[in-house]
Enzyme design. Structure first.
Site, PDB file in Angstrom:
ATOM      1  N   ASP A  35      -4.460   2.501  -5.838  1.00 44.15           N
ATOM      2  CA  ASP A  35      -5.233   3.742  -5.755  1.00 44.15           C
ATOM      3  C   ASP A  35      -6.642   3.451  -6.255  1.00 44.15           C
ATOM      4  OD1 ASP A  35      -5.923   6.620  -5.711  1.00 44.15           O
ATOM      5  OD2 ASP A  35      -3.765   6.900  -5.556  1.00 44.15           O
ATOM      6  N   HIS A 110      -8.191   6.655  -1.003  1.00 42.89           N
ATOM      7  CA  HIS A 110      -7.658   6.253  -2.314  1.00 42.89           C
ATOM      8  C   HIS A 110      -7.815   4.740  -2.544  1.00 42.89           C
ATOM      9  CE1 HIS A 110      -5.789   9.982  -3.817  1.00 42.89           C
ATOM     10  NE2 HIS A 110      -5.570  10.271  -2.554  1.00 42.89           N
ATOM     11  N   GLU A 185      -5.229  12.128   1.998  1.00 44.18           N
ATOM     12  CA  GLU A 185      -6.503  12.542   1.398  1.00 44.18           C
ATOM     13  C   GLU A 185      -7.651  11.569   1.632  1.00 44.18           C
ATOM     14  OE1 GLU A 185      -5.028  15.174  -2.360  1.00 44.18           O
ATOM     15  OE2 GLU A 185      -4.950  13.008  -2.662  1.00 44.18           O
TER      16      GLU A 185
HETATM   17  C1  ACM Z   1      -0.591  13.126  -2.474  1.00 42.01           C
HETATM   18  O1  ACM Z   1      -0.175  13.892  -3.359  1.00 42.01           O
HETATM   19  N1  ACM Z   1      -1.884  12.923  -2.339  1.00 42.01           N
HETATM   20  C2  ACM Z   1       0.310  12.450  -1.560  1.00 42.01           C
END
Ligand code: ACM
Length: 467
Positions: A35, A110, A185
């Site tokens: 991440d 991410h 995201e």
């Molecule tokens: C997530 O909670 N962004 C998968």
């Protein structure tokens, strides 16, 4: 799912996590290995992923909102990663306990840690650093935008060579047939400005950013398949027109999962609305600071097979332990249990056998076992659920509810600590103007059972506004 990126859990802690899981028949551990805050798996062909990407500056407190900018002279002492040998050891440890490990490499969003290690991955030139505690995403109603480009460019062949190298080693290390590629995201605002992304769109006939992301996801799926594995991704992968063989992990409520199962994708249900065990589980002023709430009773209502879903497309249900706000193992346990029990019962028991009061009895028996074993858990169900409203005359009104039966709540309005000889809450109470704070304590059978809640009237007024 355990997020080992935002907070690095040691190999011993991951083993302990598996020990905790298997007591309740959890049989799959999804490791969120990468991440913005850190890359946690050795990739021998890309050594900077761990020499650079696994380390960040150390901050205490709510470090994700650190007011102090990092300066380059500050040593990057926080972090860690698993070597190939560590991963083999974890896989074997799981196997002996009937736990399969699902690795996740989260791309294209991410990805700040990867981009910090290999800046060529980004479509935005400039300096990239592993997340330093300075906000880099803007979240607003209905969306988000990146302040710093934290994504891997879909328009650069180096990105696909990178994914290929990573997936080669991941596929060799984890025997499980699936690899999770994240896909959640991904902010596209830097892609919109990028000449290389524009050129890709023209070349491939891609009409919008979702199609650009879809192009990336499809190429990642081909790479994963070339290693003999199946791809799974968060439900955003549906937005770019995903291939029929892609598998979907539904997190933004249950909608994505229902839609995916209808279009015959295999689905894992892990909706934030029932299964995000990093959310606050009780009175917010007593718990850690998290932006959303999920009480035990809501977790217990989790149903991985929703109306309209053919169960043959549902691979299972899953709880997610994100660790942006989880700084140590003991606190992780506090957040996981007893909500993990509610998830376990939801995925293993037929719906008609579920019974909240019976469940609570078994939860309390388990509390006794955890007391003996020294494991941590939350007793938040005993605390009062406190809300407020305004009556027709504009008076502030206090409301108290119980999460479980048989608990009584006593309150004070005179700045003293209440006990069970104070007024017992039985109906909404008007709070007069001269009151400064309300304190509430919970008892069962004459014994204190919950924690004291202290709420200044200013806080109650805020809750009344929200109502
Ligand atoms: C997530 O909670 N962004 C998968």
């Amino acid at each position: 799912m355990l997020d080992v990126s935002r907070h690095f859990f040691t190999k011993a802690e991951v083993k302990k996590f598996m020990d905790d899981m298997v007591r309740f028949k959890f049989n799959l551990l999804h490791l969120h290995l990468t991440d913005d805050e850190g890359w946690r798996i050795e990739i021998k062909s890309l050594p900077k992923l761990t020499s650079v990407g696994a380390w960040r500056i150390e901050r205490n407190g709510k470090w994700s909102n650190s007011p102090k900018a990092a300066d380059d002279s500050e040593p990057k002492t926080y972090g860690g990663f698993y070597t190939h040998e560590d991963i083999k050891d974890l896989v074997q440890y799981g196997k002996e306990r009937f736990v399969t490990i699902l690795p996740e490499i989260d791309v294209p969003g991410h990805s700040l840690a990867a981009v910090a290690a290999y800046p060529q991955l980004s479509a935005t030139p400039g300096e990239h650093k592993v997340y330093q505690g300075i906000p880099f995403m803007n979240w607003f109603a209905g969306g988000f935008a990146a302040i710093v480009d934290n994504s891997i460019s879909p328009a650069n062949e180096f990105s696909y060579e990178f994914v290929d190298k990573v997936m080669t080693e991941v596929a060799q290390l984890f025997p499980f047939e699936y690899i999770h590629m994240g896909g959640d995201e991904c902010a596209k605002n830097f892609w919109e400005k990028s000449p290389e992304v524009k050129a890709l769109m023209a070349r491939e006939g891609l009409k919008n950013m979702n199609e650009v992301e879809g192009y990336f996801v499809k190429r990642v799926e081909k790479i994963i398949q070339s290693k003999g594995k199946k791809m799974i991704g968060w439900d955003e992968i549906l937005e770019g027109g995903v291939s029929p063989s892609a598998n979907v992990m539904s997190w933004r409520g249950v909608k994505g999962g229902i839609e995916a199962a209808k279009s015959k994708h295999q689905v894992v249900m892990s909706p934030s609305t029932f299964a995000y065990v990093d959310f606050v589980q009780g009175e917010p002023t007593l718990e850690g600071p998290v932006y959303a709430s999920l009480r035990l009773n809501k977790t217990y209502q989790f149903d991985p097979v929703q109306e309209g879903m053919d169960p043959k497309y549902v691979l299972g249900g899953q709880a997610n332990m994100w660790s942006e706000q989880i700084a140590n193992y003991r606190y992780q346990q506090y957040m996981m249990w007893p909500r993990g029990l509610a998830i376990a019962e939801s995925v293993w028991s037929p719906k008609e056998k579920k019974d909240w009061n019976g469940f609570i009895k078994r939860v309390e028996n388990q509390f006794d076992r955890w007391d003996l074993s020294g494991d941590r858990y939350a007793k938040s169900v005993y605390d009062a659920i406190v809300s407020a409203s305004k009556d027709e005359k504009g008076n502030l009104v206090l409301h108290i509810a119980s999460e479980i039966e048989g608990v009584d709540h006593y309150y004070s309005i005179d700045e003293s600590a209440p006990d069970n000889f104070y007024p017992k809450y039985s109906k909404p109470v008007v709070i007069k103007d001269d009151v400064q704070s309300v304190r509430i304590i919970s008892y069962r059978n004459g014994k204190q059972i919950g924690r004291q809640i202290n709420l200044p009237v200013t806080e109650l007024k805020k809750r009344a506004e929200k109502k």
